[in-house]
Design a protein around this motif. Sequence first.
Motif, PDB file in Angstrom:
ATOM      1  N   TRP A   1       5.677   0.495  -1.509  1.00  0.00           N
ATOM      2  CA  TRP A   1       5.565   0.299  -2.955  1.00  0.00           C
ATOM      3  C   TRP A   1       5.083   1.570  -3.652  1.00  0.00           C
ATOM      4  O   TRP A   1       4.889   1.571  -4.868  1.00  0.00           O
ATOM      5  CB  TRP A   1       4.577  -0.832  -3.273  1.00  0.00           C
TER       6      TRP A   1
ATOM      7  N   ASN B   1       3.404   1.123  -8.142  1.00  0.00           N
ATOM      8  CA  ASN B   1       3.450   2.497  -7.631  1.00  0.00           C
ATOM      9  C   ASN B   1       2.370   3.371  -8.271  1.00  0.00           C
ATOM     10  O   ASN B   1       1.883   3.106  -9.366  1.00  0.00           O
ATOM     11  CB  ASN B   1       4.833   3.105  -7.868  1.00  0.00           C
TER      12      ASN B   1
ATOM     13  N   ARG C   1       5.918  -7.508   1.779  1.00  0.00           N
ATOM     14  CA  ARG C   1       7.059  -6.587   1.793  1.00  0.00           C
ATOM     15  C   ARG C   1       7.430  -6.183   3.219  1.00  0.00           C
ATOM     16  O   ARG C   1       8.614  -6.166   3.574  1.00  0.00           O
ATOM     17  CB  ARG C   1       6.759  -5.342   0.956  1.00  0.00           C
TER      18      ARG C   1
END
Length: 491
Positions: A422, A95, A359
Amino acid sequence: MGEEVGQHTFTRADRTRYRARLRRCLEAFARMLRESHFEFERPMTGLEIELNLVDERGEPTMCNVRTLEAIADPDFQTELGQWNLEINVSPRRLNGDGAKTFEDDVRASLNSAEANANRIGAHLIMVGILPTLRQDHLTGASLSLNPRYELLNDQILAERGEDLHIAIDGVERLRATCDTIVPEAACTSTQFHLQVSPAQFPAYWNAAQAIAGVQVAVGANSPFLLGKHLWAETRIALFEQATDTRREELKAQGVRPRVWFGERWITSIFDLFEENARYFSALLPICSEEDPFEVLDRGDTPSLQELRLHNGTIYRWNRPIYAVTRDRAHLRVENRVLPAGPTVIDTMANGAFYFGLVRTLAEDERPIWTRMSFSAAEENFHACARNGIDASIYWPGLGTVPVAELVLRRLLPMADEGLRKWDVDAAERDRLLGVIEQRCLTGTTGASWQQRRFHRLFDTTGLDRFDTLRTLVGEYREHMHTNEPVHSWPD
């Protein structure tokens, strides 16, 4: 294979005891899954890069022990061949500017290591297979001095019962025979780690398998082996053959290889560890004294040493990882399909593409693995290893499509969406995924640049083949240190 080992001979009793202890570890692991013993609230990512050591002429230099002493950085360690090193980058979250700090830290570590290695006449090269490797480098004398590598070599060859035979048909044809597993050391890779929960693991592993071919196509960087121009990512074929413990008769019987894509989508991480125990004999039957159930009963976390050691000798392209950090267990998907290099920014772009795309696919309401056969994913993987950025593959809803077109039109937006989830900064998403975009638009990967540059030199300068490859490695090293992405390198 990061475990230190001290035992050099194994008896039948050792193997029987190890099998029983491996089964007990597997049962304890099943209990841990049922009782939710795993940490996953703050998922971390990790990175490992394997490196080649070369001299001033671009030839492999067998000095990893001396180089480690010169570097004096605990993040670096030896690998199988004496011309190999590996850097393990501290795990972190993606992040914010996490991806940028990854890049900055890797560049700083590699620059420092290069400066220190220069003092002993060595240089670091990030490339899937070093183009200047020759047959006389792939002997037992080139094996790293750590006892675990000699032991692994002895056990693989003992199980195989004959020399290794390398046979790869690509642009050119290669046939070679070796009496050690040192050819495996020619394969230097980048490994991405992604921590996930037990419930998430099947979706992330399945997604990683589904995109393995695409990753290889856009990241290919291994076109040359022993002077021959072979596949775009020759490392895939070489690694599959260099660690193969099967005789020809066992291959014909359908015995599974230790370098394994797999054969089915999974519904639990347990499926993979159970397959390991069911299908593969122990190469290193080294037993611990830990009883995992006693450890669990007293409220602690077992190391499951036999399960981890066995898993480390089965080379899945996406490998399940059980690990214990600060007495807390966690699970990771280890993505092993990509070669090293060409630059740090190329490496981080590969990582951004993988972490983002996996993801999005893992969280899709209609998962890709429900719309694609497992065999199609495996066929994509090998087609992309052969043909690189020029490959065409099967994709659900599209049929057969050029991989560059698939990435540009469909997968890059999905990768961007995954990175957004993310919480990666928008500017960083654009910068890294822009590298993948430009590779697809220009048709330039590490492999295609090496191919074009080799033929330009070989066809116009009068240099012989290996002098051309030495020149190629020298130019590659210069470009690598600029950290300009490979699509921008001049041919």
